[in-house]
Design an enzyme around this catalytic site. Sequence first.
Site, PDB file in Angstrom:
ATOM      1  N   ALA A  95       0.906  -1.126   0.096  1.00 37.35           N
ATOM      2  CA  ALA A  95      -0.073   0.219   0.005  1.00 37.35           C
ATOM      3  C   ALA A  95       1.020   1.203  -0.016  1.00 37.35           C
ATOM      4  O   ALA A  95       2.169   1.225   0.296  1.00 37.35           O
ATOM      5  CB  ALA A  95      -0.865  -0.048   1.230  1.00 37.35           C
ATOM      6  N   LYS A  96       0.278   2.309  -0.153  1.00 43.27           N
ATOM      7  CA  LYS A  96       0.918   3.493  -0.007  1.00 43.27           C
ATOM      8  C   LYS A  96       0.016   4.735   0.248  1.00 43.27           C
ATOM      9  O   LYS A  96      -1.126   4.763  -0.441  1.00 43.27           O
ATOM     10  CB  LYS A  96       1.727   3.964  -1.425  1.00 43.27           C
ATOM     11  CG  LYS A  96       3.063   4.797  -1.074  1.00 43.27           C
ATOM     12  CD  LYS A  96       4.162   4.028  -0.509  1.00 43.27           C
ATOM     13  CE  LYS A  96       5.479   4.823  -0.270  1.00 43.27           C
ATOM     14  NZ  LYS A  96       6.347   3.969   0.249  1.00 43.27           N
ATOM     15  N   GLY A  97       0.525   5.982   0.720  1.00 40.83           N
ATOM     16  CA  GLY A  97      -0.549   6.851   1.038  1.00 40.83           C
ATOM     17  C   GLY A  97       0.355   8.028   0.911  1.00 40.83           C
ATOM     18  O   GLY A  97       1.573   8.334   0.961  1.00 40.83           O
TER      19      GLY A  97
END
Length: 406
Positions: A95-97
């Site tokens: 994931a990444k944000g």
Amino acid sequence: MKQRFNEAFKLLNISPEMYDILMVPRKQVVVGLPVTMDDGSVKVFEGIRVVHSTILGPSKGGIRFDPDVNMDEVKALAAWMTWKCAVVDIPYGGAKGGIRCNPREMSTGEIERLMRAYTGAMLDVFGPDRDIPAPDMGTSEREMAWLMDEYSKSYGMTVNAVVTGKPLVLGGSLGRKEATGRGVMTASISAMEKLRINPYRATAAVQGFGNVGSHAAALLQERGVKVLGISDVTGAYYNENGIDILKAMQYRDQHKGLLEGFSEATKITNEELLTLSVDLLVPAAKEDVITDDNAGGIQAKLIVEGANGPTSASADEIINEKGILVVPDILANAGGVTVSYFEWVQNRIGYKWTLDRINRRSDRIMKDAFDRVYNTSQEYKVPMRIAAYMVAMKKVADTYKFRGGY
Ligand code: NAD
């Protein structure tokens, strides 16, 4: 990411429908975050979280605060995390944000309110068994502490396993700070063994003297490697007799984090550093520094990518033709996410491991991953970069077959 993914996919004997299953992110969340600024005005920031895959387990990936954050970039970085976790065989998806903001122009209070607002908006995305964030560009343990606190308040109990990269007192792990550099060292020594380079006779140049570069350089020196060149944003520093890395780190820490004025070496340019006559080159600063313009001049026999994406796709071909062994980013800098995984494990069992245990276990994970990728590259006669993608994609695809879809 996509170019290399496509190349690896063609070589893997898996059904074409797996392409989208592996490539398309599972969840893309965009939120508007109204935050009261210090002058009383309210500004709405855009926050993004992309969960690329949860096939191997809960998703894992950093949160960046940067004015250039955008969906395409976050999607690519989230996929990168999937392959990085899979290649070192830890039970996480990717994931990444990010939040589009400029933390350099914001007060501590504004940053804290923004981080808490983002956490509140992502309560149903984050979770110790769902999606576990970590620091990235523009964020640090300070922001992770706020995230943990805000999440915990919402659930009425302390949930420290919801985020990694926390301060030690809040359940952060020993060894996390050095972990990525340590993994770069382990990967370098493993590669030297294959190339029959004796570390005690080897020389190295390291680009970038931040968290990854300086720890990698110090640990390589500890293993006998003579580090002839180091660099940061202020330029590169060369000494044919080797640089005392601990002294350079001390100098940097006393000079606002910069090497400018370091007198135990001759100043050269970052461009010259990349083409020094050394055995090992470690790009550990930023992306796209090795390009088709300078790849031809590289003299190192081995490149170990501490940074994410330091080699542009077009430079790969030149480097491969020259017979340089490249340990790719998704493998070489996975030591960081490995110790983040240990932090999560320790939080979940409520116990603190010793530094010795952490180092032993992360060294073994890195060494095993190196061997898996190296053996695949030999078997398929492909560069280690493509082999790393193949190992990772095969693992996710095989796991998907067991779990199934609709
Ligand atoms: P950092 O901010 O601590 O250090 C970056 C270093 O690079 C600094 O010394 C800076 O002066 C130098 N630098 C910046 N631009 C440069 C340039 N043009 N030429 C030469 N030097 C330059 O960052 P970091 O945490 O060490 O991360 C470095 C790279 O490693 C990034 O690509 C990051 O995404 C990647 N990475 C970091 C981790 C981690 O655990 N910190 C994990 C995986 C990957």
